[in-house]
Design a protein around this motif. Structure first.
Motif, PDB file in Angstrom:
ATOM      1  N   ASP A 192       1.052  -1.701   0.222  1.00 47.45           N
ATOM      2  CA  ASP A 192      -0.281   0.208  -0.403  1.00 47.45           C
ATOM      3  C   ASP A 192       0.720   0.867  -0.275  1.00 47.45           C
ATOM      4  OD1 ASP A 192      -2.224  -1.676  -0.192  1.00 47.45           O
ATOM      5  OD2 ASP A 192      -3.097  -1.243   1.957  1.00 47.45           O
ATOM      6  N   ARG A 252       2.843   1.911  -3.393  1.00 47.11           N
ATOM      7  CA  ARG A 252       1.529   2.269  -4.205  1.00 47.11           C
ATOM      8  C   ARG A 252       1.078   3.311  -4.407  1.00 47.11           C
ATOM      9  NH1 ARG A 252      -0.596  -1.560  -7.468  1.00 47.11           N
ATOM     10  NH2 ARG A 252      -0.318  -3.756  -6.950  1.00 47.11           N
ATOM     11  N   PHE A 253       0.647   3.922  -2.981  1.00 46.87           N
ATOM     12  CA  PHE A 253       0.657   5.422  -2.739  1.00 46.87           C
ATOM     13  C   PHE A 253       2.089   6.405  -3.302  1.00 46.87           C
ATOM     14  CE2 PHE A 253       1.726   9.799   0.095  1.00 46.87           C
ATOM     15  CZ  PHE A 253       0.397   9.462   0.401  1.00 46.87           C
ATOM     16  N   GLN A 254       2.879   6.460  -2.911  1.00 46.69           N
ATOM     17  CA  GLN A 254       4.122   6.822  -3.552  1.00 46.69           C
ATOM     18  C   GLN A 254       4.571   7.041  -4.772  1.00 46.69           C
ATOM     19  OE1 GLN A 254       7.109   4.634  -1.069  1.00 46.69           O
ATOM     20  NE2 GLN A 254       7.829   5.883   0.661  1.00 46.69           N
ATOM     21  N   GLU A 268       1.971   9.577  -6.220  1.00 44.98           N
ATOM     22  CA  GLU A 268       2.279  10.653  -5.579  1.00 44.98           C
ATOM     23  C   GLU A 268       3.347  11.278  -6.781  1.00 44.98           C
ATOM     24  OE1 GLU A 268       2.678  13.451  -1.600  1.00 44.98           O
ATOM     25  OE2 GLU A 268       4.197  10.729  -1.583  1.00 44.98           O
TER      26      GLU A 268
END
Length: 353
Positions: free
Chosen positions: A189, A192-194, A197
């Motif tokens: 998770d 995937r966020f990084q 971004e």
């Protein structure tokens, strides 16, 4: 086979090297000569407890070192390979260092090792016989070894041992993979966020430098415009500009040439200079036309630079570092996606053994 025993600062022995030949060797001496110390040294080599009291009086450390010749394909070699140590040319060097501080050290072929490994090696390398030696017959490991020898199945035992080691290595590898899979699931998770971004900014290498240059131009638009207007006046737009003076000089020379033909000689150079000035004027005019204050564009540049600065604080000091990190986490996500297949393959390998 034990070929040499070296001792330094152990009990009453300052330093000695005891070479041993193949076959039967006998050590004799008077009481107190140090025969028992040699046995104590050998016991240290095979994993006996190291006690600071064994260190020679007045010294801070003691060293015991033994050189063995072993078969490169025998059980000793297999044990060393299992423990991650290399056997070079059939020679094994075991070393114990004792310290009064209690920080004792163990080395096997110049690599750090454990006392537990020495104990296992000692069972294969050395047999010490004393008045209570018969008690070893009650040890399960000794009984199993005698049974294997009696049944003449030492070769099969080595084969089975090799298979067991492979099975244990496969199980350990499977356990590590499961741990990595669990850790990767926890990281997925975050990755995937990084990735989202970084991708949202659509960063390209070298962009920040260009943005800073554009921002500087917009921040100083009025000053730039004044300077360019003055340049235009000096070159073209003023009555006394360079272009006007060059044109006037050409006209005067052409007029004089009616009286003196030699006056035409400088005209060509002046006309070339005038053309060059006009080219420069074209470039300066383009710079002046774009030297316009644009608050909206300036705010856009500031926002873009802030977004890049935020990425730099989190993912790298340069655009290249940020993009490199982006590739790393993308690759990590790809590996996470394929780990289930790899796990199934490792489980099949273990079952096959």
């Amino acid at each position: 086979m034990l070929r040499e025993l070296r001792i330094r600062n152990l009990a009453v022995i300052e330093e000695i090297a005891v070479p041993l030949a193949p076959g039967f060797n006998v050590l004799t001496g008077e009481t107190g000569a140090g025969k028992s110390i040699l046995v104590d040294a050998l016991l240290l080599i095979i994993g006996a407890r190291a006690q600071p009291e064994l260190i020679r009086s007045g010294e801070e450390s003691a060293v015991v070192e033994a050189l063995f010749e072993v078969e490169t394909s025998g059980p000793v070699a297999a044990l060393l390979d299992e423990a991650g140590h290399r056997l070079a040319d059939g020679q094994l060097v075991v070393k114990r260092e004792l310290s009064r501080s209690g920080r004792h050290r163990v080395f096997v072929n110049d690599s750090a090792a454990t006392v537990g490994l020495l104990e296992r090696l000692g069972d294969l390398l050395v047999e010490l016989h004393g008045q209570h030696e018969h008690q070893r017959l009650v040890e399960p490991a000794r009984q199993l070894e005698l049974l294997d020898r009696f049944a003449e199945c030492l070769t099969q035992r080595e084969q089975v041992g090799a298979l067991v080691r492979r099975w244990e290595e496969a199980r350990a590898s499977l356990a590590r993979l499961r741990e990595e899979l669990a850790e990767s699931a926890r990281q997925e998770d975050l990755y995937r966020f990084q990735l989202a971004e970084i991708d949202a900014v659509r960063l390209r290498e070298g962009e920040e430098e260009e943005l800073r240059a554009d921002r500087s131009r917009l921040q100083h638009a009025e000053r730039i415009l004044r300077g360019l207007q003055e340049v235009m006046a000096l070159l073209h737009e003023d009555d006394h500009s360079a272009a006007a003076r060059l044109s006037r000089a050409v006209a005067l020379l052409q007029s004089v040439s009616r009286l003196d033909a030699m006056a035409l000689a400088p005209v060509e150079g002046l006309e070339a200079a005038l053309v060059h000035v006009e080219d420069v004027v074209t470039g300066v005019r383009a710079l002046r036309d774009r030297a316009v204050a644009d608050p909206d564009r300036l705010a856009e540049l500031e926002s873009r630079l802030d977004a890049i600065a935020k990425l730099k604080r989190k993912y790298g000091e340069t655009e290249a570092a940020i993009l490199g990190y982006r590739e790393d986490i993308a690759a990590a996500l790809a590996r996470i996606g394929s780990q289930d297949l790899l796990l199934a393959e490792r489980e099949r390998d273990v079952q096959a053994l």
